[in-house]
Design a protein around this motif. Structure first.
Motif, PDB file in Angstrom:
ATOM      1  N   PHE A 151       0.871  -1.319  -0.044  1.00 33.50           N
ATOM      2  CA  PHE A 151      -0.248   0.063  -0.200  1.00 33.50           C
ATOM      3  C   PHE A 151       0.896   1.261  -0.046  1.00 33.50           C
ATOM      4  O   PHE A 151       0.416   2.211  -0.831  1.00 33.50           O
ATOM      5  N   VAL A 152       2.053   1.223   0.733  1.00 29.08           N
ATOM      6  CA  VAL A 152       2.647   2.516   0.939  1.00 29.08           C
ATOM      7  C   VAL A 152       3.663   2.633  -0.618  1.00 29.08           C
ATOM      8  O   VAL A 152       3.397   3.565  -0.990  1.00 29.08           O
ATOM      9  N   HIS A 153       4.146   1.461  -1.153  1.00 31.29           N
ATOM     10  CA  HIS A 153       4.571   1.671  -2.534  1.00 31.29           C
ATOM     11  C   HIS A 153       3.635   2.005  -3.586  1.00 31.29           C
ATOM     12  O   HIS A 153       4.067   2.691  -4.339  1.00 31.29           O
ATOM     13  N   ALA A 154       2.395   1.677  -3.192  1.00 34.53           N
ATOM     14  CA  ALA A 154       1.409   2.107  -4.388  1.00 34.53           C
ATOM     15  C   ALA A 154       1.194   3.544  -4.494  1.00 34.53           C
ATOM     16  O   ALA A 154       0.762   3.821  -5.430  1.00 34.53           O
ATOM     17  N   GLN A 155       1.551   4.279  -3.605  1.00 33.94           N
ATOM     18  CA  GLN A 155       1.389   5.760  -3.649  1.00 33.94           C
ATOM     19  C   GLN A 155       2.433   6.390  -4.648  1.00 33.94           C
ATOM     20  O   GLN A 155       2.056   7.426  -5.071  1.00 33.94           O
ATOM     21  N   SER A 156       3.118   5.672  -5.006  1.00 37.28           N
ATOM     22  CA  SER A 156       4.041   6.138  -5.999  1.00 37.28           C
ATOM     23  C   SER A 156       3.821   5.090  -7.403  1.00 37.28           C
ATOM     24  O   SER A 156       4.982   5.306  -8.121  1.00 37.28           O
ATOM     25  N   SER A 157       3.011   4.338  -7.301  1.00 40.08           N
ATOM     26  CA  SER A 157       2.683   3.360  -8.377  1.00 40.08           C
ATOM     27  C   SER A 157       1.451   3.227  -8.836  1.00 40.08           C
ATOM     28  O   SER A 157       0.623   2.590  -8.334  1.00 40.08           O
ATOM     29  N   PRO A 158       1.102   4.169  -9.940  1.00 41.63           N
ATOM     30  CA  PRO A 158      -0.614   4.156 -10.389  1.00 41.63           C
ATOM     31  C   PRO A 158      -1.089   2.680 -10.677  1.00 41.63           C
ATOM     32  O   PRO A 158      -2.199   2.496 -10.442  1.00 41.63           O
ATOM     33  N   GLU A 159      -0.429   2.050 -11.145  1.00 41.51           N
ATOM     34  CA  GLU A 159      -0.670   0.762 -11.738  1.00 41.51           C
ATOM     35  C   GLU A 159      -1.116  -0.193 -10.521  1.00 41.51           C
ATOM     36  O   GLU A 159      -2.175  -0.673 -10.387  1.00 41.51           O
ATOM     37  N   LEU A 160      -0.124  -0.243  -9.499  1.00 44.41           N
ATOM     38  CA  LEU A 160      -0.442  -1.054  -8.462  1.00 44.41           C
ATOM     39  C   LEU A 160      -1.804  -0.410  -7.490  1.00 44.41           C
ATOM     40  O   LEU A 160      -2.405  -1.226  -6.848  1.00 44.41           O
ATOM     41  N   LEU A 161      -1.492   0.921  -7.304  1.00 46.16           N
ATOM     42  CA  LEU A 161      -2.943   1.637  -6.640  1.00 46.16           C
ATOM     43  C   LEU A 161      -4.333   1.238  -7.424  1.00 46.16           C
ATOM     44  O   LEU A 161      -5.185   0.910  -6.456  1.00 46.16           O
ATOM     45  N   ALA A 162      -4.142   1.228  -8.733  1.00 47.36           N
ATOM     46  CA  ALA A 162      -5.260   0.704  -9.197  1.00 47.36           C
ATOM     47  C   ALA A 162      -5.935  -0.456  -8.994  1.00 47.36           C
ATOM     48  O   ALA A 162      -7.021  -0.989  -8.761  1.00 47.36           O
ATOM     49  N   ALA A 163      -4.799  -1.505  -9.049  1.00 46.82           N
ATOM     50  CA  ALA A 163      -4.994  -2.809  -8.697  1.00 46.82           C
ATOM     51  C   ALA A 163      -5.664  -3.121  -7.112  1.00 46.82           C
ATOM     52  O   ALA A 163      -6.516  -3.682  -6.931  1.00 46.82           O
ATOM     53  N   LEU A 164      -5.079  -2.309  -6.291  1.00 45.62           N
ATOM     54  CA  LEU A 164      -5.571  -2.481  -4.795  1.00 45.62           C
ATOM     55  C   LEU A 164      -6.855  -1.857  -4.582  1.00 45.62           C
ATOM     56  O   LEU A 164      -7.825  -2.540  -3.974  1.00 45.62           O
ATOM     57  N   ALA A 165      -6.956  -0.735  -5.558  1.00 45.74           N
ATOM     58  CA  ALA A 165      -8.481  -0.111  -5.504  1.00 45.74           C
ATOM     59  C   ALA A 165      -9.385  -1.137  -5.995  1.00 45.74           C
ATOM     60  O   ALA A 165     -10.607  -1.141  -5.457  1.00 45.74           O
ATOM     61  N   ALA A 166      -9.171  -1.839  -6.912  1.00 44.57           N
ATOM     62  CA  ALA A 166     -10.067  -2.821  -7.365  1.00 44.57           C
ATOM     63  C   ALA A 166     -10.610  -3.748  -6.629  1.00 44.57           C
ATOM     64  O   ALA A 166     -11.396  -4.413  -6.467  1.00 44.57           O
TER      65      ALA A 166
END
Length: 207
Positions: free
Chosen positions: A104-119
């Motif tokens: 989650f912390v890393h996702a703040q600078s990774s739009p692709e990972l953030l989108a996957a976590l949001a989904a």
């Protein structure tokens, strides 16, 4: 197993032993006994491989014990038992939840990972609401997904972090049930949680 499966297994071992943020390409190659170049060939990047290994582990947990249905004669007893089981599970799979927080912390600078976590979060709301209601997921109303689902996920995230931070003082299932009843009572009184005494609300937040 082929190189792809070996890499996923190696990435899983690295997540267990080193976590998400400290795992390197070299670590995964050593754990899987596959060349570093194969990571790029099969997954494109270290991040993509770690994400897939982490999501597979979460799916595995969800399929096995994600519901963690409680036991007891009353609804409150079943709720408390369910949360006692979840708290124990957080301790038993500490590596998984730490890796989840790190992702989650890393996702703040990774739009692709953030989108996957949001989904994943959007999909989880109706799922957990269905477990609470005891109905098939397709029967869950959007309002229940947005309310019951969101609150249960918020509880899970918050209790998980409290358990990882201070396992000896992690809340019990009965304490969580009592806390929810206390919040519901405040809402029934018309009070505004956090409002100072004498602010004009019907109820007052009591510490």
């Amino acid at each position: 197993m082929g190189n792809r499966e070996d890499l996923l297994a190696g990435a899983r071992r690295c997540l267990e032993e080193k976590g998400y943020l400290r795992t390197t390409v070299r670590d995964i190659a050593a754990a899987s006994q596959v060349s570093m170049a194969a990571i790029g060939y099969h997954f494109g990047s270290r991040e993509a491989l770690l994400n897939q290994a982490l999501f597979a582990a979460i799916d595995e947990w969800s399929d096995a014990v994600g519901g963690l249905a409680g036991e007891g004669e009353s609804a409150e007893e079943r709720f408390a038992d369910m949360w006692d089981r979840k708290v124990r599970n957080f301790g038993e799979l500490r590596w998984l939840w730490i890796a989840n927080v790190e992702a989650f912390v890393h996702a703040q600078s990774s739009p692709e990972l953030l989108a996957a976590l949001a989904a994943g979060q959007r999909a989880a709301r109706p799922h957990v609401a269905a477990l609470l209601r005891g109905v098939p997921e397709p029967e869950v109303a959007e309002a229940d997904a947005r309310s019951l689902g969101s609150v249960q996920i918020a509880l899970m995230t918050g209790v998980m972090v409290q358990t990882l931070t201070d396992p000896e003082q992690a809340p019990t299932g009965r304490e969580l049930a009592a806390g929810l009843r206390g919040l519901a009572a405040l809402l029934d009184e018309g009070g505004a949680p956090g409002a100072p005494p004498g602010s004009g609300t019907t109820g007052e937040w009591k510490s």
